[in-house]
Write a protein that holds these residues in place. Sequence first.
Motif, PDB file in Angstrom:
ATOM      1  N   SER A  55       0.823  -1.212   0.000  1.00  0.00           N
ATOM      2  CA  SER A  55       0.000   0.000   0.000  1.00  0.00           C
ATOM      3  C   SER A  55       0.856   1.260   0.000  1.00  0.00           C
ATOM      4  O   SER A  55       0.516   2.239  -0.672  1.00  0.00           O
ATOM      5  CB  SER A  55      -0.935   0.006   1.203  1.00  0.00           C
ATOM      6  OG  SER A  55      -1.805  -1.093   1.146  1.00  0.00           O
ATOM      7  N   ALA A 109      -2.001   7.520   2.861  1.00  0.00           N
ATOM      8  CA  ALA A 109      -3.386   7.031   2.823  1.00  0.00           C
ATOM      9  C   ALA A 109      -3.402   5.523   2.622  1.00  0.00           C
ATOM     10  O   ALA A 109      -4.229   4.811   3.213  1.00  0.00           O
ATOM     11  CB  ALA A 109      -4.161   7.724   1.712  1.00  0.00           C
ATOM     12  N   SER A 112      -2.746   3.858   5.864  1.00  0.00           N
ATOM     13  CA  SER A 112      -3.949   3.936   6.704  1.00  0.00           C
ATOM     14  C   SER A 112      -4.979   2.889   6.298  1.00  0.00           C
ATOM     15  O   SER A 112      -5.580   2.225   7.156  1.00  0.00           O
ATOM     16  CB  SER A 112      -4.573   5.328   6.605  1.00  0.00           C
ATOM     17  OG  SER A 112      -3.684   6.299   7.053  1.00  0.00           O
ATOM     18  N   ILE A 113      -5.182   2.726   5.004  1.00  0.00           N
ATOM     19  CA  ILE A 113      -6.146   1.732   4.516  1.00  0.00           C
ATOM     20  C   ILE A 113      -5.658   0.323   4.861  1.00  0.00           C
ATOM     21  O   ILE A 113      -6.456  -0.535   5.268  1.00  0.00           O
ATOM     22  CB  ILE A 113      -6.376   1.916   3.002  1.00  0.00           C
ATOM     23  CG1 ILE A 113      -7.087   3.251   2.748  1.00  0.00           C
ATOM     24  CG2 ILE A 113      -7.182   0.766   2.420  1.00  0.00           C
ATOM     25  CD1 ILE A 113      -7.140   3.652   1.293  1.00  0.00           C
ATOM     26  N   ILE A 116      -6.315  -0.462   8.498  1.00  0.00           N
ATOM     27  CA  ILE A 116      -7.714  -0.845   8.742  1.00  0.00           C
ATOM     28  C   ILE A 116      -7.937  -2.296   8.351  1.00  0.00           C
ATOM     29  O   ILE A 116      -8.589  -3.059   9.078  1.00  0.00           O
ATOM     30  CB  ILE A 116      -8.673   0.100   7.991  1.00  0.00           C
ATOM     31  CG1 ILE A 116      -8.591   1.512   8.585  1.00  0.00           C
ATOM     32  CG2 ILE A 116     -10.105  -0.423   8.025  1.00  0.00           C
ATOM     33  CD1 ILE A 116      -9.289   2.565   7.769  1.00  0.00           C
ATOM     34  N   PHE A 145      -8.143  -0.592  -3.946  1.00  0.00           N
ATOM     35  CA  PHE A 145      -7.180   0.408  -3.517  1.00  0.00           C
ATOM     36  C   PHE A 145      -6.706   1.258  -4.694  1.00  0.00           C
ATOM     37  O   PHE A 145      -6.655   2.486  -4.608  1.00  0.00           O
ATOM     38  CB  PHE A 145      -5.992  -0.282  -2.835  1.00  0.00           C
ATOM     39  CG  PHE A 145      -4.905   0.657  -2.428  1.00  0.00           C
ATOM     40  CD1 PHE A 145      -5.092   1.534  -1.385  1.00  0.00           C
ATOM     41  CD2 PHE A 145      -3.702   0.656  -3.098  1.00  0.00           C
ATOM     42  CE1 PHE A 145      -4.093   2.410  -1.005  1.00  0.00           C
ATOM     43  CE2 PHE A 145      -2.691   1.519  -2.731  1.00  0.00           C
ATOM     44  CZ  PHE A 145      -2.885   2.400  -1.678  1.00  0.00           C
TER      45      PHE A 145
END
Length: 168
Positions: A55, A109, A112-113, A116, A145
């Motif tokens: 990510s 970001a 962060s995703i 989660i 994503f």
Amino acid sequence: MQISLNYRFLILLAVILAIAALFINGTLFALFWLSHDEIPLWGQQSIAIHLFAYSLATGFILGWIATRATRWALRNGKVLPLHWHLKSQTLIDRLPSKTFNRAFMFALAGVSIASIMVLLLDLLQLYYIPYADFQLLSSVFSICFSAAITIMAVYRGLGDKIMRHSKV
């Protein structure tokens, strides 16, 4: 009913980048976990490390490519600029104007995703996931994503003032 110029560009770019992200994800799977039956959630070679690293890197690369492609399309008249008022200050308006800084924010970001996703897997107590199940989960994650990052980058790019960057 005809799709507008901007939506055609967005859909085409999102599909291209989603296919590229899916290919990268599949390549990583073949390199790291082809011989494993189950993949652990935590550890050095784990789901968490894969999601965080993937990510972070993919968020930066996709943000960079989508921003540059949108600016190119704006300069060449392939898309129409959005005329947002800066006082609206949506979240997308607050992204940095420089390409590197914006791509860095997309990388954050992405982390962060991924956090989660790892938290949800931990809450479900899925500490070991079979290879095929995680390959499917990771493939769906990479497509969603990449679509999210591409959409945010394109919409912010359409609001950029590119005339100051052009050679007029």
